[in-house]
Design a protein around this motif. Sequence first.
Motif, PDB file in Angstrom:
ATOM      1  N   TYR A  10      33.052  39.039  34.247  1.00  0.00           N
ATOM      2  CA  TYR A  10      33.838  40.176  34.711  1.00  0.00           C
ATOM      3  C   TYR A  10      34.294  39.992  36.162  1.00  0.00           C
ATOM      4  O   TYR A  10      35.396  40.418  36.535  1.00  0.00           O
ATOM      5  N   LEU A  11      33.483  39.315  36.979  1.00  0.00           N
ATOM      6  CA  LEU A  11      33.893  39.052  38.363  1.00  0.00           C
ATOM      7  C   LEU A  11      34.995  37.997  38.413  1.00  0.00           C
ATOM      8  O   LEU A  11      35.892  38.055  39.264  1.00  0.00           O
ATOM      9  N   GLN A  12      34.947  37.047  37.493  1.00  0.00           N
ATOM     10  CA  GLN A  12      36.008  36.048  37.423  1.00  0.00           C
ATOM     11  C   GLN A  12      37.318  36.690  36.967  1.00  0.00           C
ATOM     12  O   GLN A  12      38.393  36.308  37.425  1.00  0.00           O
ATOM     13  N   ILE A  13      37.220  37.680  36.087  1.00  0.00           N
ATOM     14  CA  ILE A  13      38.421  38.411  35.667  1.00  0.00           C
ATOM     15  C   ILE A  13      38.958  39.226  36.841  1.00  0.00           C
ATOM     16  O   ILE A  13      40.170  39.278  37.065  1.00  0.00           O
ATOM     17  N   ALA A  14      38.077  39.844  37.613  1.00  0.00           N
ATOM     18  CA  ALA A  14      38.508  40.576  38.807  1.00  0.00           C
ATOM     19  C   ALA A  14      39.200  39.629  39.783  1.00  0.00           C
ATOM     20  O   ALA A  14      40.230  39.974  40.366  1.00  0.00           O
ATOM     21  N   VAL A  49      36.496  43.086  30.131  1.00  0.00           N
ATOM     22  CA  VAL A  49      37.687  43.398  30.934  1.00  0.00           C
ATOM     23  C   VAL A  49      37.537  44.780  31.560  1.00  0.00           C
ATOM     24  O   VAL A  49      37.842  44.973  32.736  1.00  0.00           O
ATOM     25  N   LEU A  50      37.063  45.732  30.780  1.00  0.00           N
ATOM     26  CA  LEU A  50      36.881  47.086  31.298  1.00  0.00           C
ATOM     27  C   LEU A  50      35.927  47.096  32.483  1.00  0.00           C
ATOM     28  O   LEU A  50      36.170  47.779  33.484  1.00  0.00           O
ATOM     29  N   LYS A  51      34.866  46.304  32.413  1.00  0.00           N
ATOM     30  CA  LYS A  51      33.917  46.227  33.534  1.00  0.00           C
ATOM     31  C   LYS A  51      34.604  45.669  34.781  1.00  0.00           C
ATOM     32  O   LYS A  51      34.385  46.153  35.892  1.00  0.00           O
ATOM     33  N   GLN A  57      38.633  49.399  40.328  1.00  0.00           N
ATOM     34  CA  GLN A  57      38.815  50.822  40.620  1.00  0.00           C
ATOM     35  C   GLN A  57      37.831  51.270  41.701  1.00  0.00           C
ATOM     36  O   GLN A  57      38.212  51.970  42.639  1.00  0.00           O
ATOM     37  N   ALA A  58      36.595  50.852  41.591  1.00  0.00           N
ATOM     38  CA  ALA A  58      35.580  51.211  42.596  1.00  0.00           C
ATOM     39  C   ALA A  58      35.958  50.672  43.971  1.00  0.00           C
ATOM     40  O   ALA A  58      35.649  51.291  44.991  1.00  0.00           O
ATOM     41  N   ASP A  59      36.651  49.542  44.003  1.00  0.00           N
ATOM     42  CA  ASP A  59      37.095  48.939  45.262  1.00  0.00           C
ATOM     43  C   ASP A  59      38.400  49.552  45.777  1.00  0.00           C
ATOM     44  O   ASP A  59      38.898  49.135  46.826  1.00  0.00           O
ATOM     45  N   TYR A  70      46.214  51.690  33.829  1.00  0.00           N
ATOM     46  CA  TYR A  70      45.834  51.447  35.214  1.00  0.00           C
ATOM     47  C   TYR A  70      47.058  51.029  36.027  1.00  0.00           C
ATOM     48  O   TYR A  70      47.895  50.271  35.554  1.00  0.00           O
ATOM     49  N   PHE A  71      47.093  51.511  37.260  1.00  0.00           N
ATOM     50  CA  PHE A  71      48.182  51.199  38.177  1.00  0.00           C
ATOM     51  C   PHE A  71      47.593  50.675  39.478  1.00  0.00           C
ATOM     52  O   PHE A  71      46.493  51.071  39.872  1.00  0.00           O
TER      53      PHE A  71
END
Length: 115
Positions: A10-14, A49-51, A57-59, A70-71
């Motif tokens: 999930y971090l790699q996706i981010a 992906v949601l994670k 979003q938290a960032d 999501y935008f």
Amino acid sequence: MEFASTRPIYLQIADYCHGRIVAGEWVEDQRIPSVRELAVKMSVNTHTVLKALEQLQADGIIEPRRGLGYFLAPNARERVSQAKRREFFTTYLPELRQRMSQLGITPDELINELR
């Protein structure tokens, strides 16, 4: 997309999302690909992906819009750039310093090579 085994997917996706933002492929205040679109593109579970999107979003990089997806948040590109700079100075630079010390490379030598 191929994932490294040393870091959570999930971090790699981010990070992938960060790359799209910094490159200007995803524009502020515009919709980004959906969870399902990203999951298909990356061949991962939608929950993964949601994670990643929840982390963004938290960032403060993306924001959800009910029923629309999501935008990118205002100043998303600047936020990502600042976060990546902090990561460079706190993670990569200390590793570089250590490696330079091990190899006997001086800062002046590095600067000359960078030019």
